[in-house]
Write a protein that holds these residues in place. Structure first.
Motif, PDB file in Angstrom:
ATOM      1  N   THR A  91       0.807  -1.218   0.000  1.00 23.53           N
ATOM      2  CA  THR A  91       0.000   0.000   0.000  1.00 23.53           C
ATOM      3  C   THR A  91       0.841   1.269   0.000  1.00 23.53           C
ATOM      4  N   ARG A  92       2.164   1.141   0.150  1.00 22.99           N
ATOM      5  CA  ARG A  92       3.021   2.324   0.057  1.00 22.99           C
ATOM      6  C   ARG A  92       2.946   2.955  -1.325  1.00 22.99           C
ATOM      7  N   TYR A  93       2.506   2.165  -2.322  1.00 24.49           N
ATOM      8  CA  TYR A  93       2.449   2.651  -3.707  1.00 24.49           C
ATOM      9  C   TYR A  93       1.098   3.260  -4.067  1.00 24.49           C
ATOM     10  N   ASP A  94       0.140   3.235  -3.146  1.00 26.13           N
ATOM     11  CA  ASP A  94      -1.153   3.865  -3.418  1.00 26.13           C
ATOM     12  C   ASP A  94      -0.994   5.332  -3.812  1.00 26.13           C
ATOM     13  N   GLN A  95      -0.033   5.995  -3.190  1.00 22.81           N
ATOM     14  CA  GLN A  95       0.146   7.435  -3.408  1.00 22.81           C
ATOM     15  C   GLN A  95       0.440   7.790  -4.865  1.00 22.81           C
ATOM     16  N   PHE A  96       0.958   6.835  -5.646  1.00 24.82           N
ATOM     17  CA  PHE A  96       1.293   7.110  -7.043  1.00 24.82           C
ATOM     18  C   PHE A  96       0.139   6.756  -7.990  1.00 24.82           C
ATOM     19  N   LEU A  97      -0.897   6.132  -7.436  1.00 28.13           N
ATOM     20  CA  LEU A  97      -2.034   5.688  -8.245  1.00 28.13           C
ATOM     21  C   LEU A  97      -3.328   6.412  -7.899  1.00 28.13           C
ATOM     22  N   CYS A  98      -3.441   6.856  -6.679  1.00 27.35           N
ATOM     23  CA  CYS A  98      -4.662   7.520  -6.213  1.00 27.35           C
ATOM     24  C   CYS A  98      -4.319   8.825  -5.505  1.00 27.35           C
ATOM     25  N   PRO A  99      -4.909   9.932  -5.883  1.00 32.70           N
ATOM     26  CA  PRO A  99      -5.955  10.049  -6.915  1.00 32.70           C
ATOM     27  C   PRO A  99      -5.424  10.029  -8.348  1.00 32.70           C
ATOM     28  N   GLY A 100      -4.102  10.098  -8.531  1.00 30.78           N
ATOM     29  CA  GLY A 100      -3.543  10.086  -9.869  1.00 30.78           C
ATOM     30  C   GLY A 100      -3.503  11.458 -10.505  1.00 30.78           C
ATOM     31  N   PRO A 101      -2.958  11.553 -11.709  1.00 31.54           N
ATOM     32  CA  PRO A 101      -2.783  12.859 -12.354  1.00 31.54           C
ATOM     33  C   PRO A 101      -4.094  13.447 -12.876  1.00 31.54           C
ATOM     34  N   SER A 102      -4.154  14.765 -12.881  1.00 39.16           N
ATOM     35  CA  SER A 102      -5.293  15.477 -13.471  1.00 39.16           C
ATOM     36  C   SER A 102      -5.032  15.713 -14.955  1.00 39.16           C
ATOM     37  N   LYS A 103      -6.057  16.125 -15.684  1.00 37.85           N
ATOM     38  CA  LYS A 103      -5.890  16.469 -17.089  1.00 37.85           C
ATOM     39  C   LYS A 103      -4.874  17.598 -17.210  1.00 37.85           C
ATOM     40  N   SER A 104      -3.961  17.448 -18.151  1.00 39.09           N
ATOM     41  CA  SER A 104      -2.855  18.397 -18.273  1.00 39.09           C
ATOM     42  C   SER A 104      -2.318  18.361 -19.690  1.00 39.09           C
ATOM     43  N   ALA A 105      -1.218  19.070 -19.909  1.00 40.07           N
ATOM     44  CA  ALA A 105      -0.562  19.032 -21.210  1.00 40.07           C
ATOM     45  C   ALA A 105      -0.067  17.620 -21.527  1.00 40.07           C
ATOM     46  N   GLU A 106       0.226  16.841 -20.495  1.00 37.47           N
ATOM     47  CA  GLU A 106       0.735  15.481 -20.708  1.00 37.47           C
ATOM     48  C   GLU A 106      -0.379  14.447 -20.767  1.00 37.47           C
ATOM     49  N   PHE A 107      -1.418  14.614 -19.943  1.00 40.89           N
ATOM     50  CA  PHE A 107      -2.435  13.579 -19.815  1.00 40.89           C
ATOM     51  C   PHE A 107      -3.813  14.064 -20.257  1.00 40.89           C
ATOM     52  N   GLN A 108      -4.441  13.273 -21.096  1.00 37.05           N
ATOM     53  CA  GLN A 108      -5.808  13.541 -21.518  1.00 37.05           C
ATOM     54  C   GLN A 108      -6.778  13.225 -20.395  1.00 37.05           C
ATOM     55  N   GLU A 109      -6.559  12.092 -19.736  1.00 37.27           N
ATOM     56  CA  GLU A 109      -7.421  11.719 -18.630  1.00 37.27           C
ATOM     57  C   GLU A 109      -6.799  10.595 -17.816  1.00 37.27           C
ATOM     58  N   TYR A 110      -7.314  10.451 -16.595  1.00 39.43           N
ATOM     59  CA  TYR A 110      -6.951   9.337 -15.727  1.00 39.43           C
ATOM     60  C   TYR A 110      -8.221   8.917 -14.994  1.00 39.43           C
ATOM     61  N   ARG A 111      -8.614   7.677 -15.187  1.00 43.78           N
ATOM     62  CA  ARG A 111      -9.771   7.146 -14.486  1.00 43.78           C
ATOM     63  C   ARG A 111      -9.314   6.023 -13.558  1.00 43.78           C
ATOM     64  N   ASN A 112     -10.004   5.858 -12.458  1.00 45.79           N
ATOM     65  CA  ASN A 112      -9.613   4.802 -11.526  1.00 45.79           C
ATOM     66  C   ASN A 112     -10.766   4.456 -10.605  1.00 45.79           C
ATOM     67  N   THR A 113     -10.551   3.430  -9.790  1.00 47.37           N
ATOM     68  CA  THR A 113     -11.542   2.985  -8.819  1.00 47.37           C
ATOM     69  C   THR A 113     -11.058   3.261  -7.398  1.00 47.37           C
ATOM     70  N   CYS A 114     -10.328   4.333  -7.219  1.00 43.24           N
ATOM     71  CA  CYS A 114      -9.818   4.679  -5.892  1.00 43.24           C
ATOM     72  C   CYS A 114     -10.970   4.857  -4.903  1.00 43.24           C
ATOM     73  N   PRO A 115     -10.767   4.482  -3.618  1.00 40.11           N
ATOM     74  CA  PRO A 115      -9.517   3.949  -3.078  1.00 40.11           C
ATOM     75  C   PRO A 115      -9.292   2.499  -3.489  1.00 40.11           C
ATOM     76  N   LEU A 116      -8.034   2.118  -3.576  1.00 45.77           N
ATOM     77  CA  LEU A 116      -7.680   0.765  -3.966  1.00 45.77           C
ATOM     78  C   LEU A 116      -7.867  -0.176  -2.795  1.00 45.77           C
ATOM     79  N   GLY A 117      -8.255  -1.393  -3.095  1.00 48.95           N
ATOM     80  CA  GLY A 117      -8.476  -2.323  -1.998  1.00 48.95           C
ATOM     81  C   GLY A 117      -8.469  -3.760  -2.474  1.00 48.95           C
TER      82      GLY A 117
END
Length: 291
Positions: A265-291
């Motif tokens: 679970t130390r890696y949750d921080q890199f997946l949730c909530p994840g990146p917002s829409k930006s110049a690099e990313f069109q979108e990020y969808r997920n099922t946070c919180p992870l479990g």
């Protein structure tokens, strides 16, 4: 209660803190998760080309198994860290092993035994690639010289393009897999309701070979029974963007495998909530919180 006992109770927390900082004892969360490998992750560590484990590599020669063609095995050389999770990686249509070989040392140096595949033919379809991914895992965990380094209950698959479609096929066929990653996955079939494995998909907005609107996005939508799922889409880049040996692909692939193969679970921080829409990313969808 004696004065000496009272004095010891007062200083005991400070002694414990010093012991942890000096490495005399480990934090309790490490004892709670026997699969946890490596130091506490940081943004630098999850995007690095090399992790904390020294590794070796060796061929998985043609003829090692009749379930896959051949490949390369990358593994941590440490023998005092318990067993590791295993990951099989498949390339895409017309692609040689070399297009995904960078994942071998990056993942192995973070605490996995990894096999990157040269498929039976470069024209193999996703269903065949899925069978080969599972065959490679079976060989690794039951027949190979590395089997004693592996926990056979903690396995995962990663694939690019048709290899990504193959990874989803493998997850459909083997629900016991702990994680699946599809990099620009291609597969005309998209009814993935049978997949229960935590699944990460990475796509690119300018992909005309596996357009996200016809592949990654409906795949994500149809993974209705996956325990967890995430979809990352680059705001630029063609079909090969998700398989580049870059920091973003490393970060998300590694973090997904760490979270679900190692239950870390130390890696949750890199997946949730994840990146917002930006110049690099069109979108990020997920099922946070992870479990």
């Amino acid at each position: 209660m004696s004065s000496k006992t009272i004095q010891w109770l007062r200083i005991a927390p400070f002694v414990a803190a010093i012991a942890v900082s000096l490495g005399v004892v480990t934090p309790s969360h490490a004892a709670d998760n026997p699969y946890e490998k490596g130091p506490n992750p940081t943004e630098a560590s999850v995007t690095a080309e090399k992790g904390s484990f020294a590794i070796a590599e060796a061929p998985a020669p043609s003829g090692a198994s009749n379930k896959f063609n051949k490949g390369t095995v990358y593994y941590p050389t440490a023998t005092d860290q318990g067993t590791f999770g295993a990951v099989a990686v498949a390339p895409g249509f017309t692609n040689p092993e070399s297009i995904i070989s960078w994942l071998g040392p990056r993942l192995a140096s973070q605490g996995f035994v990894v096999i990157t595949l040269e498929t039976n033919t470069t024209l193999d379809l996703p269903e065949s690639r899925g069978d080969q991914l599972l065959g490679a895992l079976d060989w690794l965990t039951t027949q190979s010289q590395y089997k004693d380094r592996i926990d056979p209950t903690r396995t995962a698959v990663v694939g690019f393009s048709m290899g990504g479609g193959g990874a989803l096929r493998a997850a459909e066929d083997r629900p016991a897999l702990k994680a699946t990653v599809g990099l620009a996955p291609w597969e005309p079939y998209s009814a993935w309701q049978k997949v229960t494995t935590p699944t990460l998909l990475i796509g690119a907005a300018d992909d005309v070979i596996a357009p996200t609107g016809a592949h990654s996005e409906p795949f994500y939508d149809h993974l209705t029974n996956a325990r967890d799922k995430a979809y990352l889409e680059y705001n630029f880049g063609n079909h090969f963007k998700p398989v580049e040996a870059n920091a973003t692909n490393t970060k998300f692939t590694l973090s997904w495998l760490k979270r679900f193969v190692d239950n870390d679970t130390r890696y949750d921080q890199f997946l949730c909530p994840g990146p917002s829409k930006s110049a690099e990313f069109q979108e990020y969808r997920n099922t946070c919180p992870l479990g």
